[in-house]
Design a protein around this motif. Structure first.
Motif, PDB file in Angstrom:
ATOM      1  N   PHE A  77       0.838  -1.198   0.000  1.00  0.00           N
ATOM      2  CA  PHE A  77       0.000   0.000   0.000  1.00  0.00           C
ATOM      3  C   PHE A  77       0.871   1.245   0.000  1.00  0.00           C
ATOM      4  O   PHE A  77       2.064   1.195   0.284  1.00  0.00           O
ATOM      5  CB  PHE A  77      -0.856   0.081   1.274  1.00  0.00           C
ATOM      6  CG  PHE A  77      -1.714  -1.105   1.563  1.00  0.00           C
ATOM      7  CD1 PHE A  77      -2.988  -1.189   1.048  1.00  0.00           C
ATOM      8  CD2 PHE A  77      -1.266  -2.118   2.396  1.00  0.00           C
ATOM      9  CE1 PHE A  77      -3.796  -2.267   1.335  1.00  0.00           C
ATOM     10  CE2 PHE A  77      -2.065  -3.203   2.689  1.00  0.00           C
ATOM     11  CZ  PHE A  77      -3.335  -3.280   2.154  1.00  0.00           C
ATOM     12  N   SER A  78       0.229   2.373  -0.215  1.00  0.00           N
ATOM     13  CA  SER A  78       0.864   3.655   0.070  1.00  0.00           C
ATOM     14  C   SER A  78       0.953   3.816   1.593  1.00  0.00           C
ATOM     15  O   SER A  78       0.119   3.279   2.338  1.00  0.00           O
ATOM     16  CB  SER A  78       0.027   4.791  -0.525  1.00  0.00           C
ATOM     17  OG  SER A  78       0.364   6.017   0.074  1.00  0.00           O
ATOM     18  N   VAL A  79       1.936   4.546   2.061  1.00  0.00           N
ATOM     19  CA  VAL A  79       2.053   4.799   3.513  1.00  0.00           C
ATOM     20  C   VAL A  79       0.877   5.632   4.009  1.00  0.00           C
ATOM     21  O   VAL A  79       0.623   5.706   5.219  1.00  0.00           O
ATOM     22  CB  VAL A  79       3.377   5.510   3.847  1.00  0.00           C
ATOM     23  CG1 VAL A  79       4.565   4.593   3.607  1.00  0.00           C
ATOM     24  CG2 VAL A  79       3.531   6.798   3.033  1.00  0.00           C
TER      25      VAL A  79
ATOM     26  N   PHE B  85     -10.767  -2.698  -1.399  1.00  0.00           N
ATOM     27  CA  PHE B  85      -9.735  -1.898  -2.064  1.00  0.00           C
ATOM     28  C   PHE B  85      -9.444  -2.429  -3.470  1.00  0.00           C
ATOM     29  O   PHE B  85      -9.443  -3.643  -3.700  1.00  0.00           O
ATOM     30  CB  PHE B  85      -8.445  -1.900  -1.244  1.00  0.00           C
ATOM     31  CG  PHE B  85      -8.628  -1.437   0.171  1.00  0.00           C
ATOM     32  CD1 PHE B  85      -9.122  -0.165   0.436  1.00  0.00           C
ATOM     33  CD2 PHE B  85      -8.308  -2.273   1.236  1.00  0.00           C
ATOM     34  CE1 PHE B  85      -9.299   0.262   1.748  1.00  0.00           C
ATOM     35  CE2 PHE B  85      -8.485  -1.853   2.539  1.00  0.00           C
ATOM     36  CZ  PHE B  85      -8.983  -0.585   2.799  1.00  0.00           C
ATOM     37  N   PRO B  86      -9.168  -1.541  -4.435  1.00  0.00           N
ATOM     38  CA  PRO B  86      -8.814  -1.985  -5.794  1.00  0.00           C
ATOM     39  C   PRO B  86      -7.490  -2.755  -5.793  1.00  0.00           C
ATOM     40  O   PRO B  86      -6.546  -2.376  -5.088  1.00  0.00           O
ATOM     41  CB  PRO B  86      -8.680  -0.670  -6.576  1.00  0.00           C
ATOM     42  CG  PRO B  86      -9.400   0.358  -5.762  1.00  0.00           C
ATOM     43  CD  PRO B  86      -9.245  -0.073  -4.342  1.00  0.00           C
ATOM     44  N   LEU B  87      -7.433  -3.799  -6.592  1.00  0.00           N
ATOM     45  CA  LEU B  87      -6.212  -4.592  -6.747  1.00  0.00           C
ATOM     46  C   LEU B  87      -5.521  -4.182  -8.044  1.00  0.00           C
ATOM     47  O   LEU B  87      -6.125  -4.192  -9.108  1.00  0.00           O
ATOM     48  CB  LEU B  87      -6.549  -6.093  -6.794  1.00  0.00           C
ATOM     49  CG  LEU B  87      -5.412  -7.049  -7.180  1.00  0.00           C
ATOM     50  CD1 LEU B  87      -4.276  -6.995  -6.172  1.00  0.00           C
ATOM     51  CD2 LEU B  87      -5.940  -8.481  -7.316  1.00  0.00           C
ATOM     52  N   THR B  88      -4.239  -3.822  -7.951  1.00  0.00           N
ATOM     53  CA  THR B  88      -3.459  -3.427  -9.117  1.00  0.00           C
ATOM     54  C   THR B  88      -2.556  -4.580  -9.543  1.00  0.00           C
ATOM     55  O   THR B  88      -1.858  -5.162  -8.712  1.00  0.00           O
ATOM     56  CB  THR B  88      -2.587  -2.196  -8.799  1.00  0.00           C
ATOM     57  OG1 THR B  88      -3.427  -1.130  -8.363  1.00  0.00           O
ATOM     58  CG2 THR B  88      -1.808  -1.761 -10.025  1.00  0.00           C
ATOM     59  N   ILE B  89      -2.578  -4.922 -10.826  1.00  0.00           N
ATOM     60  CA  ILE B  89      -1.718  -5.994 -11.341  1.00  0.00           C
ATOM     61  C   ILE B  89      -1.017  -5.534 -12.620  1.00  0.00           C
ATOM     62  O   ILE B  89      -1.479  -4.612 -13.291  1.00  0.00           O
ATOM     63  CB  ILE B  89      -2.507  -7.289 -11.640  1.00  0.00           C
ATOM     64  CG1 ILE B  89      -3.559  -7.045 -12.726  1.00  0.00           C
ATOM     65  CG2 ILE B  89      -3.141  -7.859 -10.384  1.00  0.00           C
ATOM     66  CD1 ILE B  89      -4.242  -8.306 -13.208  1.00  0.00           C
TER      67      ILE B  89
ATOM     68  N   GLY C 125     -10.707 -11.717  -3.930  1.00  0.00           N
ATOM     69  CA  GLY C 125     -12.049 -11.136  -3.784  1.00  0.00           C
ATOM     70  C   GLY C 125     -12.114  -9.667  -4.131  1.00  0.00           C
ATOM     71  O   GLY C 125     -12.966  -8.933  -3.608  1.00  0.00           O
ATOM     72  N   ALA C 126     -11.211  -9.207  -5.014  1.00  0.00           N
ATOM     73  CA  ALA C 126     -11.168  -7.781  -5.356  1.00  0.00           C
ATOM     74  C   ALA C 126     -12.357  -7.387  -6.237  1.00  0.00           C
ATOM     75  O   ALA C 126     -12.577  -7.990  -7.282  1.00  0.00           O
ATOM     76  CB  ALA C 126      -9.860  -7.457  -6.065  1.00  0.00           C
TER      77      ALA C 126
ATOM     78  N   ALA D  47      -5.357   1.977  -3.747  1.00  0.00           N
ATOM     79  CA  ALA D  47      -5.261   0.609  -4.256  1.00  0.00           C
ATOM     80  C   ALA D  47      -4.111  -0.126  -3.583  1.00  0.00           C
ATOM     81  O   ALA D  47      -3.340   0.450  -2.799  1.00  0.00           O
ATOM     82  CB  ALA D  47      -5.057   0.631  -5.767  1.00  0.00           C
ATOM     83  N   TYR D  48      -3.984  -1.416  -3.884  1.00  0.00           N
ATOM     84  CA  TYR D  48      -2.868  -2.202  -3.377  1.00  0.00           C
ATOM     85  C   TYR D  48      -2.401  -3.171  -4.464  1.00  0.00           C
ATOM     86  O   TYR D  48      -3.104  -3.430  -5.436  1.00  0.00           O
ATOM     87  CB  TYR D  48      -3.255  -2.976  -2.108  1.00  0.00           C
ATOM     88  CG  TYR D  48      -4.108  -4.201  -2.343  1.00  0.00           C
ATOM     89  CD1 TYR D  48      -3.542  -5.474  -2.423  1.00  0.00           C
ATOM     90  CD2 TYR D  48      -5.498  -4.105  -2.487  1.00  0.00           C
ATOM     91  CE1 TYR D  48      -4.322  -6.605  -2.644  1.00  0.00           C
ATOM     92  CE2 TYR D  48      -6.283  -5.223  -2.712  1.00  0.00           C
ATOM     93  CZ  TYR D  48      -5.687  -6.475  -2.787  1.00  0.00           C
ATOM     94  OH  TYR D  48      -6.457  -7.587  -3.008  1.00  0.00           O
TER      95      TYR D  48
END
Length: 324
Positions: A179-181, A200-204, A224-225, A246-247
């Motif tokens: 994640f972002s801090v 939260f959105p999942l980034t790939i 489960g995103a 996002a993460y």
């Protein structure tokens, strides 16, 4: 015992025939047979059992092959290194394609600084796993380093085997969420669950190979995103991580960052209930002989995980003792 004899024995084993080995090595069949007999006399052990149906390894032969393969690999690397240095007037080339792993970039930079006064052409390509495999396959690079979830591992390993690509895993862990801090996850958490990540959105990173694209899609299902953000590079991925809450699901490389700086704007939390692992491993063509620079790069990368590997082995040993 000579390196030449070891090569001959391995060729016999791989081809299943002394005659085929002789053809592959451009030697006569009697020469190979006499060389094998000489080696067996020297070792006072039979390596093969010969019959009308072909050849079979003896019990000693199995041990010989197992050790000879590793020995020959290092012998080839020494010969390749010798060629590198004998051609010093020609710039050496070290090229590698790597997944988005910051510690690898740091190691590569340190290697460049060490040889900045030498005649070396360096190439570092940071890209998706699909692109890395393509670079390795068409010999655009000497070596690849990938980070990949173990989802459908049997299938993507089969794809590599078809393309004559070797995969050597060097580190494995449960995945982590990056994640972002400034992310809204609860501060001071030591780990996180899949359920907590649902909103939260999942980034790939997008993958070109169908099997790897399937792995990405399955990872989204497992995590489960509700929202998936598919991008083509790390810069864009990190932009969404920083600005869109996002993460990214990544390998938990905590050991590698003990002495190597991590992204100042990111934090990583282990995912405690993920049903799959992440692996980091080398990929290269089967007939690749690693240059001296490649060997040094590999050793430096693997040393980052050495303490963790030793601790894991100790933990396994203690567990076995407790189970007895």
């Amino acid at each position: 015992m000579k390196i030449e004899q070891i090569r001959q024995v391995l060729s016999i084993y791989q081809s299943g025939s002394i005659n085929k080995a002789a053809q592959n090595l451009f030697l006569s069949q009697p020469y190979i047979s006499n060389s094998l007999k000489s080696l067996e006399r020297e070792l006072q052990q039979k390596i093969f059992i010969r019959s009308y149906n072909g050849i079979q390894l003896t019990e000693f032969g199995k041990i010989f092959i197992q050790n000879a393969q590793g020995l020959l690999k290092y012998a080839d690397q020494i010969e390749y290194a010798a060629k590198d240095f004998s051609a010093a007037q020609i710039p050496l080339l070290f090229s590698v394609s790597v997944s988005y792993l910051l510690f690898a970039q740091v190691v590569f930079r340190d290697l460049m600084e060490r040889y900045e006064n030498s005649a070396v052409n360096f190439r570092y390509n940071q890209t998706s796993v699909s692109e890395i495999l393509m670079d390795v396959y068409d010999r655009s690079v000497e070596l690849g380093l990938i980070s990949i979830p173990t989802i459908d591992k049997r299938k993507w390993l089969a794809k590599m085997e078809i393309d004559d690509i070797i995969y050597e895993p060097i580190y494995s862990s449960k995945p982590a969420a990056m994640f972002s801090v400034h992310h809204q996850v609860e501060r001071d958490q030591k780990e996180i669950s899949i359920k907590e990540l649902h909103e939260f959105p999942l980034t790939i990173i997008a993958e070109k190979f169908p099997i790897l694209d399937v792995v990405n899609k399955k990872m989204r299902t497992v995590m489960g995103a509700k929202t998936l953000i598919e991008v083509n590079d790390r810069t864009t991925a990190h932009e969404f991580i920083q600005n869109k809450n996002a993460y990214a699901c990544v390998v938990n490389c905590t050991p590698a960052y003990k002495n190597v700086p991590f992204f100042s704007y990111a934090q990583v939390l282990p995912i405690k209930d993920a049903p799959f692992d992440f692996e980091i491993g080398w990929v290269y063509r089967k007939d690749t002989y690693h240059s001296a620079l490649a060997v040094e790069f590999m050793q430096k990368i693997e040393s980052l995980f050495l303490d963790e590997k030793e601790n894991n082995e100790k933990h396994k040993g203690k567990k076995l003792d407790n189970d007895r």
